[in-house]
Design an enzyme around this catalytic site. Structure first.
Site, PDB file in Angstrom:
ATOM      1  CE  LYS A 184      -1.702   2.983   2.659  1.00 20.49           C
ATOM      2  NZ  LYS A 184      -1.599   4.062   1.445  1.00 20.49           N
ATOM      3  CD  GLU A 257      13.251   0.513   9.182  1.00 23.14           C
ATOM      4  OE1 GLU A 257      14.082   1.457   9.414  1.00 23.14           O
ATOM      5  OE2 GLU A 257      13.767  -0.840   9.056  1.00 23.14           O
ATOM      6  CB  CYS A 291      13.414   8.798   7.747  1.00 22.12           C
ATOM      7  SG  CYS A 291      14.305   7.760   6.764  1.00 22.12           S
ATOM      8  CD  GLU A 389      10.501  13.149  11.334  1.00 17.96           C
ATOM      9  OE1 GLU A 389       9.264  12.911  11.442  1.00 17.96           O
ATOM     10  OE2 GLU A 389      11.407  12.428  10.709  1.00 17.96           O
TER      11      GLU A 389
HETATM   12  P1  NAD Z   1       2.450   8.566   7.695  1.00 18.52           P
HETATM   13  O1  NAD Z   1       3.002   7.562   8.870  1.00 18.52           O
HETATM   14  O2  NAD Z   1       1.642   9.691   7.564  1.00 18.52           O
HETATM   15  O3  NAD Z   1       2.179   7.589   6.425  1.00 18.52           O
HETATM   16  C1  NAD Z   1       3.087   6.242   5.987  1.00 18.52           C
HETATM   17  C2  NAD Z   1       2.184   5.352   5.341  1.00 18.52           C
HETATM   18  O4  NAD Z   1       1.146   4.995   6.146  1.00 18.52           O
HETATM   19  C3  NAD Z   1       1.257   5.790   4.453  1.00 18.52           C
HETATM   20  O5  NAD Z   1       1.122   4.904   3.218  1.00 18.52           O
HETATM   21  C4  NAD Z   1      -0.139   6.114   5.070  1.00 18.52           C
HETATM   22  O6  NAD Z   1      -1.173   5.967   3.679  1.00 18.52           O
HETATM   23  C5  NAD Z   1      -0.195   4.968   5.600  1.00 18.52           C
HETATM   24  N1  NAD Z   1      -1.088   5.220   6.752  1.00 18.52           N
HETATM   25  C6  NAD Z   1      -1.460   6.319   7.434  1.00 18.52           C
HETATM   26  N2  NAD Z   1      -2.467   5.944   8.517  1.00 18.52           N
HETATM   27  C7  NAD Z   1      -2.517   4.945   8.487  1.00 18.52           C
HETATM   28  C8  NAD Z   1      -2.851   3.736   9.541  1.00 18.52           C
HETATM   29  N3  NAD Z   1      -4.108   4.237  10.528  1.00 18.52           N
HETATM   30  N4  NAD Z   1      -2.885   2.569   9.334  1.00 18.52           N
HETATM   31  C9  NAD Z   1      -1.947   1.932   8.475  1.00 18.52           C
HETATM   32  N5  NAD Z   1      -1.388   2.544   7.420  1.00 18.52           N
HETATM   33  C10 NAD Z   1      -1.486   4.054   7.474  1.00 18.52           C
HETATM   34  O7  NAD Z   1       4.033   8.968   7.142  1.00 18.52           O
HETATM   35  P2  NAD Z   1       4.504  10.051   5.877  1.00 18.52           P
HETATM   36  O8  NAD Z   1       3.881  11.631   6.344  1.00 18.52           O
HETATM   37  O9  NAD Z   1       4.092   9.458   4.809  1.00 18.52           O
HETATM   38  O10 NAD Z   1       5.989  10.014   6.018  1.00 18.52           O
HETATM   39  C11 NAD Z   1       7.100  10.919   6.767  1.00 18.52           C
HETATM   40  C12 NAD Z   1       7.067   9.883   7.844  1.00 18.52           C
HETATM   41  O11 NAD Z   1       7.956   8.824   7.663  1.00 18.52           O
HETATM   42  C13 NAD Z   1       8.357  10.984   8.689  1.00 18.52           C
HETATM   43  O12 NAD Z   1       8.238  10.958   9.938  1.00 18.52           O
HETATM   44  C14 NAD Z   1       9.751  10.277   8.351  1.00 18.52           C
HETATM   45  O13 NAD Z   1      10.700  10.258   9.109  1.00 18.52           O
HETATM   46  C15 NAD Z   1       9.190   8.802   8.252  1.00 18.52           C
HETATM   47  N6  NAD Z   1      10.026   8.057   7.501  1.00 18.52           N
HETATM   48  C16 NAD Z   1      10.957   7.079   8.135  1.00 18.52           C
HETATM   49  C17 NAD Z   1      11.786   6.381   7.352  1.00 18.52           C
HETATM   50  C18 NAD Z   1      12.644   5.326   7.858  1.00 18.52           C
HETATM   51  O14 NAD Z   1      13.227   4.537   7.213  1.00 18.52           O
HETATM   52  N7  NAD Z   1      12.986   5.306   9.264  1.00 18.52           N
HETATM   53  C19 NAD Z   1      11.747   6.433   5.773  1.00 18.52           C
HETATM   54  C20 NAD Z   1      10.952   7.483   5.429  1.00 18.52           C
HETATM   55  C21 NAD Z   1      10.207   8.190   6.273  1.00 18.52           C
END
Ligand code: NAD
Length: 521
Positions: A184, A257, A291, A389
């Protein structure tokens, strides 16, 4: 606002990609926008929980046949995929830039990463997945063998900031291990994942083994986690907790992650010019939407002025604009929500006493979501961005009196994802690294050295995550290990009569074994 360049990807191509999920006239549609000008470039199906359940069921049946393929046939698919990704680099860069608004050089990092990951795991899989003889309970008498079986169906939930890397580089080891995958992708960036699906099928991946469901995370997350056998989530710490709770209820294993507030330390013996250039890349690559990017810098007072001047000069030299070529260093932020968060963080810090050394403003003249690379100093502990962040192009610069103070302040965070240390004595840098509470530390690099060392694990301590990607662990986490122990002689239980003799014999045996293990290599 100057006219934004229109996407070089045709609407017809995007429609073709979207049809892989389900016919477009059978579902409500989710518009996908180009951050460069906020125009709608295409639509994908707004999948329902029922769609997710049926994708998981289809993946499950297709996965059984896929798992029975000889490992060399599975690895051949990914060797072909490696070449296909590199051959079609330019077309793929266009898709990634269209839906993320990032600079082309930042999009290129994703392509290199996915190709390198395909090559790495295609080479590693056969050796790591092979069954291995282990030391048995009693040497020669007990034979023990460790096997690795696919878990079944892996659910991957990925974010928008690196839509190719974080969707596909996670899927590669899962598929190679013999699993099916249901992915997804983020609502904003589904086309990159759909492009990869199309190419993987062309490279020989059987239909249905890799499924993509498009739609809203909160609606699709639960049915996906409920249905699959392992969940790999990359995204925010907040959503990661929800995912972990759902996975926990179903006793489904998962890796998470999550976010970071990554520190960079400039020691008193650093090459200041080199550190400044490294910090610019660390803070402003992908407009800070990374990230592992740097949001806090601790610089030793002995080199603080020199570093600050070089860092500000290098940052002001960055070019910011939209364009489907390599002409600009920094691209757009994803959307209004993120732009507003970045603006709010900077305004709040300034209200509480911070000084803007560079940037500090949005650039609506370039596009609706552009924000200048921003350096703050005098940030007070009560500023929101001191701990939280930002996930944008904003960094806080702090002067410290000693290396110990830098380490202590770097560790004073709920997060523990990545760190960077700059020094001319690399051994000293490695000693500092050992005292930092982060999953990766880069010495004389910002983030790319650790990330691109795919043979070594990568992930977060503290609130930055659970589990690791990369390395052998990044493959074996997608397997169920099974130990088969065969007793060649007798039983490992006390006899019906003569338990005293058996107890003395077992005790003597253990004492001898310890002695032997001390002298044998
Ligand atoms: P997010 O958590 O809002 O969304 C990530 C994914 O989760 C999306 O596909 C979203 O549709 C899905 N999602 C949202 N609500 C959900 C739920 N209730 N259940 C299941 N899935 C759900 O994150 P974002 O804003 O897209 O990304 C930014 C964040 O991701 C930042 O905090 C960044 O640091 C982190 N990030 C971490 C890594 C890593 O490797 N540690 C890499 C990239 C980004």
């Amino acid at each position: 606002m100057t006219d934004a360049p229109s996407t070089p990807v045709s609407r017809t191509r995007l429609n073709e990609l979207a049809q892989q999920v389900t016919p477009l006239d059978e579902r409500e549609l989710l518009p996908v926008r180009a951050p460069y000008d906020d125009s709608v470039v295409g639509e994908v199906p707004l999948c329902t929980p029922e769609d997710v359940r049926s994708a998981v069921a289809d993946a499950q049946s297709a996965g059984e046949a896929w798992a029975a393929w000889p490992i060399e046939d599975r690895t051949a698919v990914f060797a072909r995929f490696h070449d296909a990704v590199l051959d079609r680099r330019e077309a793929l860069l266009d898709v990634i830039q269209t839906e993320t608004g990032k600079a082309r050089a930042d999009a290129l990092e994703e392509i290199l990463d996915v190709a390198a990951t395909a090559r790495y795991y295609a080479n590693l899989a056969e050796r790591e997945l092979a069954s291995k003889q282990r030391a048995g309970a009693i040497p020669l008498v007990t034979k023990a063998v460790e096997h690795h079986h696919p878990v079944g169906v892996v659910g991957i939930i990925s974010p928008w900031n690196y839509p190719l890397s974080l969707s596909v580089s996670e899927s590669i080891p899962a598929l190679l291990a013999g699993n099916a995958v249901v992915l997804k992708p983020d609502e904003g960036t589904p086309f990159t994942a759909l492009w990869a699906l199309d190419v993987l099928r062309e490279c020989g991946l059987p239909d249905d083994v890799f499924q993509v469901v498009t739609g809203e995370g909160p609606r699709l997350g639960e049915p996906l986690i409920e249905g699959v056998d392992y969940v790999s989530f990359t995204g925010s710490t907040e959503v990661g907790r929800t995912v972990a709770e759902t996975a926990g209820r179903h006793l489904t294993d998962c890796s998470l992650e999550l976010g970071g507030k990554n520190p960079l330390l400039v020691l008193d013996d650093a090459d200041v010019e080199k550190a400044a250039r490294g910090a610019v890349r660390g803070c402003f690559a992908n407009a800070g939407q990374l990230c592992i990017s740097i949001e806090r810098i601790y610089v030793h007072e002995a080199v603080a002025d020199e570093f600050r001047d070089a860092f500000v000069r290098e940052t002001r030299g960055l070019t910011l604009d939209a364009g489907y070529d390599y002409g600009h260093d920094v691209g757009s932020l994803l959307d209004r929500e993120l732009l507003e968060k970045v603006e709010a963080h900077v305004e709040d810090a300034v209200e509480k006493g911070a000084t803007v050394l560079s940037g500090g403003r949005a650039r609506p003249d370039l596009g609706p979501y552009f924000y200048e690379p921003t350096i703050l100093t005098d940030v007070t502990p009560d500023a929101t961005l001191a701990d939280e962040e930002t996930f944008g192009p904003v960094v806080s610069l702090y002067e410290v009196e000693s290396v110990s103070e830098a380490i202590e302040r770097a560790n004073d965070s709920a997060y523990g994802l990545n760190a960077s240390v700059w020094t001319e004595r690399t051994q000293r840098g490695e000693q500092v690294a050992a005292r930092l509470e982060t999953g990766t530390v880069n010495v004389n690099e910002a983030y790319a050295a650790a990330w691109a060392s795919i043979d070594a694990p990568m992930g977060g301590m503290k609130d930055s995550g659970v589990g690791r990607r990369h390395g052998r662990h990044g493959l074996l986490k997608y397997t169920e290990s099974q130990t088969v122990a065969t007793q060649r002689l007798g039983l490992l239980s006390p006899p019906k009569r003569g338990k005293q003799v058996w107890a003395d014999g077992a005790t003597l045996g253990l004492r001898l074994w310890k002695r032997l293990s001390e002298v044998l290599p």
